[in-house]
Design an enzyme around this catalytic site. Structure first.
Site, PDB file in Angstrom:
ATOM      1  N   ASP A 106       0.848  -1.197   0.000  1.00 29.15           N
ATOM      2  CA  ASP A 106       0.000   0.000   0.000  1.00 29.15           C
ATOM      3  C   ASP A 106       0.883   1.246   0.000  1.00 29.15           C
ATOM      4  OD1 ASP A 106      -2.311   1.842   0.684  1.00 29.15           O
ATOM      5  OD2 ASP A 106      -3.290  -0.096   0.924  1.00 29.15           O
TER       6      ASP A 106
ATOM      7  N   HIS B  89      -4.546   5.219   4.546  1.00 21.06           N
ATOM      8  CA  HIS B  89      -5.090   4.183   3.690  1.00 21.06           C
ATOM      9  C   HIS B  89      -4.552   2.801   4.021  1.00 21.06           C
ATOM     10  CE1 HIS B  89      -5.755   2.003  -0.174  1.00 21.06           C
ATOM     11  NE2 HIS B  89      -6.899   2.646  -0.101  1.00 21.06           N
TER      12      HIS B  89
ATOM     13  N   SER C 167     -11.104  -0.591  -1.819  1.00 23.11           N
ATOM     14  CA  SER C 167      -9.931  -0.804  -0.962  1.00 23.11           C
ATOM     15  C   SER C 167     -10.326  -1.476   0.339  1.00 23.11           C
ATOM     16  CB  SER C 167      -9.262   0.535  -0.628  1.00 23.11           C
ATOM     17  OG  SER C 167      -8.477   0.991  -1.674  1.00 23.11           O
TER      18      SER C 167
END
Length: 1150
Positions: free
Chosen positions: A130, A193, A512
């Protein structure tokens, strides 16, 4: 004369410079991180997506690209990444009231059952690739570290040494490995994220957490390998970096790898070989790679519906397009853990409603509220002081509604949806103002409720969602650019609560969030299979787990349309860990390749053959049927919704123990073909699910999706037709001017990046002042002092005589555009270059030029990869691409200028879909270098200051513009303006000019120049003083490429008019679409102020237009920040230009 206010050009220049410096600094910090909630052709890592932050009013003129029903006002959450960089919202510290996990309350994918059978990942290693992580989050914890795969840092170092890995750090017992593969040496700005994704997969928050419920991922006891990768040196280098991370994860023992990022619409075939080999390596070792499908919806993005004539509207890109990956779509389940509020209804009943808040309200406090309509006018807020403002969604941005309420004295804002069954929307953080979003149903209840009080509860609860079970509107559709079926499966991805940076927790949305849940389930299922099938190899267990997981998924049904959501949107359906864990049967295609059936092209009648596998020791009796459906069409657009056609009858089958059996289902859709072809003339999908039950009256046991295309999918048009061929002047991304459909404005210094997106040819318009300066020896264009600029325009377009701000298509009698060039080296209409809106991915794009006999006289270099223009958004990709390699400057293969005449400019390309044939698009281009014949003498009347030319200009091409230019100094910049001819062809010369500050400048006869240009771009300019002397221009005084008295000895075939040059008629210019000749404006005689840009001395550093600096096929790594810098730069130039234009236009009208 009144002194005019001086325009702050110096201040604007300073602001521009400062902005550029700041953006460059920010660019250095952020590098090339582009997240998938800001969909990009060059995107990198996918961030939370569908939390819209603003609203826009749909244009009443929008006819070609209406907004999707679920997204009527907001600019979809392409700003989610920007929100992550804003000041964090205030959250109330809530003491732990329970050690229950979030999954204890709500488990739509039934993971707990699988955890009970396969454990929670103890002894297992999982990897997350990521953009960034908080590697010290409190949720990175093992309950019993004695069960860990890596007991110590020394164990890890030993494993690294065995595989030649010399990098990566041990963080703690949970995070056994962390490394930044981007090699940029910078700390990731976005730690949210990757931290959120990792929490869904393997988070394990302590009981002491301040949250009311404890985060527990799908594999909470697994160790984590955190691998940071983002774009730094381009997409190819990026793909190689994550390929290295994949290999390292496999070698360090990961059982599953999660990759929640992607590059929308990119084809698997275009990945570097190293990346493809990494996927194969993981598969061979039995390591599951799970990817997110993407948050780019479909062709046109989230605010446009794809055209029904163009069915290849899928945008799933890489790495999700890889066959070996398990690609995950997002859906919203029918129940959700949510914040709640309580109101007392008219009948004194307590009503709980879900809320999604930004800056939470104080819990357990009763607030008064007042209705404030849509929060637009001051009068809307007359009753809100000291209360919460209840506002309906629509008309203006959310941030403006909140700001207006705050200004009126409201203590908070409740915004309710303006559509039924909508998704919750995260509101922007405006000055820490408490705000929350609620459903339309609940908003109307509050509006009508006589007791205007509401209380926000401290502890979240599980409540039904307003949308019900529904595919997320942002979730990317398949097919892939290669034409393969994706996504594979769906999982919850709407408002998922997980870990974020600094020991915090937040709800984010996106595919995601869907992928790591499936990754965890895959890891647990493989763990179960290690015990259940010990004789299988790891790769065999991986293959079985993927097929079982897809077969046991539940096909999701659209209650509104009474049809199943398309397999191109949901894959096999919603993941169900409990069903997968208990499964003894699964279903595949007839070749046992995968649990999906790709039929490619089909006719009205076809068969679907599947194989049912029974791994139990008993024969199994099943019933099966097939659903048949296609796309729903709304007007000229796909509605992005299913349309049910029919269902086959239930049939019975018995599968022997430990065996398999094929089932063939005949499909006949012939009775629908006439109506469907009328709606979708280029073909349509025939698709659905073959479903299996143990009893027709019971729940579905398993199913398999199938997809066929009624038509020739491989040979669908890859390129949108040229704008010149559009009947109404519009294209998919271009809205025509209703008053002038052929208006196609050039780029100039105005930022038209989001406007000029269609298929056409571009060229350049170069003013005579710059041509003259270059001929006089100025080598560097930045050194030219002029108020005029070189501008990129569209071939075949021309401005009016007295207005350079608008260009219009000029057509031949046959309707084709008058695309003409004069490749003489003066920079004015010297070349053509291809610009295209691609509807599909293509390969091997090349431009070639053919003479009238069909001989190829020139061929461009090949552009190997073309990505469809799936959106028109600075945050992702533009609605067209300019191909630098296709620029033709009028020369043949040997570099010699071709003879005058008409040529065919052909662009060839091939869709990348299997079986596709080469396609091409042709344009007619006139080449003419004939020197203009102009008057060599003139007379001037001092009484009325009229200049009369001795003769009219002559050329083989129609005259474009005939004008008198005059140049004077305005401060330190030579400024050029123009005079149009009077009706009788004479010119009235002004005695003075007026500066920007209002001062007058006397004009001398030597300040005036006679300028003539034909429609091929040949320009001649002569000083008026020479005309008055009555002498022929000498070569050094003439602006043309040759002396007027030395005409070229042209052969007949070299003349663009079709006649020999010595027998040229007096050409009458053709008329444009407005019925007038380009450049001719009646009843003129006053000075026509140039509409070029006052500050272009500073702007000329760009030479060409700002639009040409946007990403092209040779500049594919330009990212979002670079686009932002360009936007800001051109915005300031455009602002200065606008001020100058406005001032000049006002003066002209005096």
């Amino acid at each position: 004369m009144r002194k005019k206010q001086k325009l702050p050009f110096d201040k604007l220049a300073i602001a521009l410079m400062s902005t550029s410096i700041l953006l460059n600094a920010q660019s250095d910090i952020k590098a090339n991180t582009v997240t998938e909630d800001t969909p990009a052709a060059e995107q990198a890592v996918e961030t939370p997506q569908p939390t819209a932050v603003s609203e826009e009013v749909p244009s009443s003129k929008e006819t070609k690209t209406p907004q999707t029903p679920d997204n009527a006002e907001e600019t979809v959450a392409d700003k989610a990444n920007d929100l992550a960089l804003q000041a964090p919202a205030k959250t109330a510290d809530t003491p732990a009231t329970s050690k229950a996990t979030i999954r204890d309350l709500n488990d739509p994918s039934q993971v707990k059952t699988l955890q009970e059978k396969a454990g929670k990942g103890a002894g297992t290693v999982v990897a997350v690739i990521d953009a960034g992580f908080d590697k010290n989050h409190e949720a990175w914890r093992l309950t019993d570290k004695t069960k860990a795969r890596y007991q110590s840092k020394e164990d890890l170092e030993k494993a690294k040494k065995e595989h030649g890995i010399t990098y990566g750090e041990w963080v703690n017992d949970k995070v056994a490995y962390y490394h930044d593969y981007s090699k940029d040496g910078k700390t990731a700005v976005d730690q949210e994220h990757g931290t959120h994704v990792s929490g869904i997969l393997s988070g394990n928050a302590p009981s002491e957490t301040k949250e009311p419920y404890r985060l527990e991922g799908a594999m909470p006891e697994a160790q984590l390998l955190l691998m940071r990768v983002e774009i730094v040196n381009g997409l190819a280098d990026y793909a190689r970096n994550y390929a290295q991370a994949i290999r390292d994860a496999v070698n360090l023992g990961a059982k599953v790898i999660n990759m929640s990022f992607g590059n929308a619409a990119l084809a698997y075939a275009n990945l570097p070989d190293e990346t493809k080999k990494a996927f194969d390596y993981a598969k061979s070792k039995g390591v599951s790679i799970v990817t997110s499908a993407g948050n780019d919806s479909s062709f046109g993005g989230k605010t446009r519906l794809p055209l029904a004539d163009h069915p290849d509207y899928g945008v799933v890109g890489t790495p999700a397009a890889a066959d070996s990956t398990l690609t995950v779509a997002s859906y919203s389940p029918d129940k959700q853990l949510t914040e709640t509020a309580t109101v007392k209804t008219a009948d004194q009943q307590d009503k709980e409603m879900p809320v999604l808040s930004t800056n939470r309200f104080e819990p357990n406090k009763a607030y008064d509220y007042a209705y404030a309509n849509r929060g637009m006018k001051e009068d809307d807020f007359k009753d809100v002081k000291g209360k919460i403002a209840l506002i309906e969604r629509g008309d203006i941005d959310f941030k403006d509604k909140i700001a207006n309420a705050k200004k009126a004295g409201a203590v908070g804002v409740l915004i309710y949806d303006n559509q039924d069954k909508g998704f919750p929307i995260e509101l922007p953080n405006v000055d820490q103002m408490p705000a929350a979003f609620i459903s339309r149903k609940d908003g109307l209840l509050l509006k009508e409720n006589p007791q205007k009080t509401i209380t926000f509860n401290a502890t979240p609860k599980v409540l039904p969602t307003a949308s019900g079970t529904k595919l997320s509107r942002f979730s990317s559709w398949g097919l892939t650019a290669d034409g393969n079926i994706k996504p594979d499966i769906a999982a919850p991805g709407q408002d998922i609560l997980s870990s974020v940076a600094n020991n915090k927790y937040a709800k984010l949305s996106g595919t995601s969030m869907s992928a790591p849940l499936v990754a965890g389930i895959m890891g647990l299922l493989q763990k179960q299979y290690e015990i259940q099938y010990p004789d299988m190899t790891p790769s065999e267990r991986l293959d079985l787990a993927k097929k079982v997981l897809m077969s046991s998924a539940t096909a999701l049904y659209d209650e509104d349309e009474k049809a199943y959501f398309s397999p191109r949107q949901q894959g096999a359906g919603a993941v169900d860990a409990k069903k997968a864990s208990a499964a003894t049967m699964y279903v595949t295609d007839k070749d046992n390749t995968s649990s999906k059936v790709h039929l490619n092209n089909v006719s009205d009648k076809f068969e679907v053959t599947v194989t049912v596998h029974n791994k139990s020791d008993k024969p199994q009796e099943l019933y099966y049927q097939a659903t048949v459906q296609t796309d729903k069409v709304d007007g000229k657009h796909f509605a992005l919704a299913p349309k049910a056609l029919y269902e086959t009858s239930w049939q019975k089958i018995t599968i022997p123990a430990n065996s398999s059996k094929q089932v063939t289902v005949p499909i006949d859709a012939s009775r629908f073909s006439k109506d469907l072809l009328a709606q979708m003339k280029n073909g349509y999908f025939l698709e659905g699910f073959v479903r299996f039950k143990q009893d027709p009256k019971k729940e579905e046991l398993m199913s398999i999706p199938y997809i066929g295309f009624r038509g020739d999918f491989g040979n669908l048009s890859a390129l949108e037709k040229p704008i010149y061929d559009s009947k109404d002047g519009s294209s998919y991304y271009h809205e025509a001017n209703s008053d002038a459909k052929d208006q196609l404005d050039g780029d100039g210094l105005q930022f038209y990046a989001l406007k000029n997106n269609f298929t056409a040819l571009t060229t350049e318009s170069n003013p005579w002042t710059i041509i003259k300066a270059v001929k006089e020896g100025v080598e560097n264009i930045e050194d030219i002092e002029s108020s005029e600029i070189t501008e990129t325009i569209f071939a075949g377009t021309f401005a009016k005589q007295d207005d350079d701000s608008h260009y219009y298509i000029h057509r031949h009698a046959n309707g084709k555009p008058y695309a003409a060039i004069s490749p003489n080296g003066d920079g004015n209409r010297d070349y053509v270059q291809f610009q295209g809106t691609f509807l599909r991915n293509a390969k091997n794009l090349v431009a070639e030029v053919l003479d009238k006999e069909g001989n190829v006289v020139w061929t461009s270099e090949v552009t190997e990869q073309v990505v469809k223009n799936y959106n028109n958004d600075l945050a992702s990709t533009l609605g067209s691409t300019r191909f630098e390699k296709t620029r033709w400057d009028g020369k043949d293969k040997d570099g010699k200028v071709v003879a005058n005449g008409t040529y065919t400019y052909r662009v060839r390309y091939t869709p990348i879909s299997s079986g596709a044939k080469e396609q091409h698009t042709d344009f007619d281009v006139i080449v003419d270098n004939t020197t203009l014949e102009v008057a060599t003498s003139a007379t001037f009347s001092t009484e009325d200051r009229r200049l009369t030319l001795a003769s009219k200009p002559k050329t083989s091409q129609p005259i474009y513009r005939e004008r008198i230019a005059y140049t004077y100094m305005d401060e330190d910049l030579p400024t050029t303006e123009y005079i149009s001819p009077n009706e009788d062809g004479t010119f009235t010369l002004p005695e003075e000019a007026e500066t920007m500050e209002g001062a007058t400048v006397p004009l001398k006869m030597s300040d005036f120049t006679y300028v003539v240009e034909d429609m091929a771009g040949n320009i001649t300019y002569t000083p008026v003083t020479k005309l008055l002397e009555g002498h022929s221009n000498k070569p050094e005084q003439d602006g043309s490429d040759q002396a007027p008295d030395k005409k070229p000895e042209a052969k007949p075939e070299q003349d663009g008019s079709g006649q020999t040059p010595d027998k040229k008629p007096e050409t009458k210019p053709e008329k444009d679409s407005s019925g007038q000749t380009p450049g001719k404006t009646p009843q003129k005689g006053q000075p026509s102020r140039t509409l070029e840009k006052r500050s272009s001395k500073r702007a000329l550093a760009t030479k060409a237009s700002a639009r040409d600096q946007l990403p092209t096929t040779n500049d594919k790594d330009t990212n979002r920040l670079h686009l932002l810098k360009l936007v800001m730069t051109t915005f300031f130039f455009g602002l200065v230009a606008h001020i100058f234009k406005t001032k000049r236009q006002k003066e002209t009208k005096k």
